[in-house]
Design a protein around this motif. Sequence first.
Motif, short mmCIF file in Angstrom:
data_model
loop_
_atom_site.label_atom_id
_atom_site.label_comp_id
_atom_site.label_asym_id
_atom_site.label_seq_id
_atom_site.Cartn_x
_atom_site.Cartn_y
_atom_site.Cartn_z
N ALA A 29 0.83 -1.21 0.00
CA ALA A 29 0.00 0.00 0.00
C ALA A 29 0.86 1.26 0.00
O ALA A 29 0.48 2.27 -0.61
CB ALA A 29 -0.93 0.00 1.20
N SER A 30 2.01 1.20 0.64
CA SER A 30 2.89 2.38 0.69
C SER A 30 3.39 2.77 -0.70
O SER A 30 3.80 3.92 -0.91
CB SER A 30 4.08 2.14 1.63
N ARG A 31 3.34 1.84 -1.65
CA ARG A 31 3.73 2.15 -3.03
C ARG A 31 2.57 2.70 -3.85
O ARG A 31 2.77 3.22 -4.94
CB ARG A 31 4.30 0.90 -3.70
N ILE A 32 1.35 2.58 -3.31
CA ILE A 32 0.16 3.01 -4.05
C ILE A 32 -0.34 4.38 -3.60
O ILE A 32 -0.78 5.18 -4.40
CB ILE A 32 -0.98 1.97 -3.89
N VAL A 33 -0.29 4.62 -2.29
CA VAL A 33 -0.78 5.89 -1.75
C VAL A 33 0.40 6.76 -1.34
O VAL A 33 1.51 6.26 -1.13
CB VAL A 33 -1.73 5.67 -0.54
N ASP A 34 0.15 8.04 -1.23
CA ASP A 34 1.22 8.96 -0.84
C ASP A 34 1.53 8.88 0.65
O ASP A 34 2.67 9.05 1.06
CB ASP A 34 0.84 10.40 -1.22
N GLU A 35 0.48 8.65 1.44
CA GLU A 35 0.67 8.55 2.88
C GLU A 35 -0.25 7.47 3.42
O GLU A 35 -1.43 7.43 3.09
CB GLU A 35 0.34 9.89 3.53
N LEU A 36 0.31 6.60 4.27
CA LEU A 36 -0.45 5.53 4.89
C LEU A 36 -0.35 5.66 6.40
O LEU A 36 0.76 5.69 6.95
CB LEU A 36 0.08 4.16 4.45
N VAL A 37 -1.50 5.74 7.05
CA VAL A 37 -1.56 5.80 8.51
C VAL A 37 -2.03 4.45 9.01
O VAL A 37 -3.17 4.05 8.74
CB VAL A 37 -2.51 6.91 9.00
N VAL A 38 -1.16 3.73 9.70
CA VAL A 38 -1.53 2.47 10.33
C VAL A 38 -2.12 2.85 11.68
O VAL A 38 -1.46 3.48 12.51
CB VAL A 38 -0.31 1.54 10.49
N ALA A 39 -3.38 2.51 11.88
CA ALA A 39 -4.12 2.97 13.05
C ALA A 39 -4.53 1.80 13.92
O ALA A 39 -5.35 0.97 13.52
CB ALA A 39 -5.34 3.78 12.61
N VAL A 40 -3.97 1.74 15.12
CA VAL A 40 -4.27 0.66 16.06
C VAL A 40 -5.52 1.05 16.84
O VAL A 40 -5.56 2.10 17.49
CB VAL A 40 -3.10 0.41 17.02
N LEU A 41 -6.53 0.19 16.77
CA LEU A 41 -7.79 0.44 17.45
C LEU A 41 -7.62 0.29 18.95
O LEU A 41 -7.14 -0.74 19.44
CB LEU A 41 -8.85 -0.55 16.94
N ARG A 42 -7.97 1.32 19.68
CA ARG A 42 -7.82 1.34 21.14
C ARG A 42 -8.86 0.48 21.83
O ARG A 42 -8.54 -0.35 22.66
CB ARG A 42 -7.95 2.78 21.64
N ASN A 43 -10.11 0.68 21.54
CA ASN A 43 -11.19 -0.10 22.17
C ASN A 43 -11.61 -1.20 21.21
O ASN A 43 -12.08 -0.93 20.12
CB ASN A 43 -12.39 0.80 22.48
N THR A 44 -11.46 -2.42 21.65
CA THR A 44 -11.81 -3.53 20.78
C THR A 44 -12.78 -4.47 21.48
O THR A 44 -12.77 -4.58 22.70
CB THR A 44 -10.56 -4.30 20.31
N GLN A 45 -13.56 -5.14 20.68
CA GLN A 45 -14.48 -6.13 21.22
C GLN A 45 -13.97 -7.54 20.96
O GLN A 45 -14.71 -8.50 21.05
CB GLN A 45 -15.86 -5.93 20.60
N LYS A 46 -12.70 -7.67 20.63
CA LYS A 46 -12.12 -8.98 20.29
C LYS A 46 -11.55 -9.70 21.50
O LYS A 46 -10.72 -10.57 21.36
CB LYS A 46 -11.03 -8.81 19.23
N GLY A 47 -11.96 -9.33 22.69
CA GLY A 47 -11.46 -10.02 23.87
C GLY A 47 -10.24 -9.34 24.46
O GLY A 47 -9.89 -8.23 24.09
N THR A 48 -9.59 -10.01 25.39
CA THR A 48 -8.44 -9.46 26.07
C THR A 48 -7.21 -9.54 25.17
O THR A 48 -6.81 -10.63 24.75
CB THR A 48 -8.17 -10.23 27.38
N PRO A 49 -6.60 -8.40 24.88
CA PRO A 49 -5.42 -8.42 24.01
C PRO A 49 -4.18 -8.97 24.73
O PRO A 49 -4.08 -8.88 25.96
CB PRO A 49 -5.23 -6.95 23.62
#
Length: 168
Positions: A29-49
């Motif tokens: 993706a970094s080769r396709i877009v000018d800027e890529l923001v990888v965003a880690v979700l703070r509140n998740t419903q996927k259980g205990t991280p």
Amino acid sequence: MMATKGTKAIYPGTFDPPTNGHLDLIARASRIVDELVVAVLRNTQKGTPLFTVPERVEMLREATAEFANVSVTMFDGLLVDFAREQGAKAVLRGIRAISDYEYEFQMAMMNRKLDPELETLFMMPAEKYTYVSSRLIKGVFELGGDVTSLVPPNVVERLKQRVPGNGK
């Protein structure tokens, strides 16, 4: 959607932990877009991280340091609001299987309903990572399996520190 000059995209996820499949998508993706923001979700419903959000952000920053146009941050709330705040025009989502597509399609349609200007880009990881998920990595590692070819080296080290008894 073809990337145009100034295109910024968000790659959201829990990344618990980051895998080589995630990094494959980030690199491509970094080769396709000018800027890529990888965003880690703070509140998740996927259980205990396994890892805290700051730990995941740090692992991703270490693993993506070579990409000048990639940044890593955290967010919570609606993705469309975060994308608007960031000035992003697209959301990157990985698709490994049909089951991923069904879920991601629903999310993309809801995001489109909430913000018709925000596009979703679906990418498939390299074939060798199509079966890899963070959940699978954690499970295999916790049972003593070797995941060194499936996650970045810094993640292997963090897994060894977090999951006692697995020295692989």
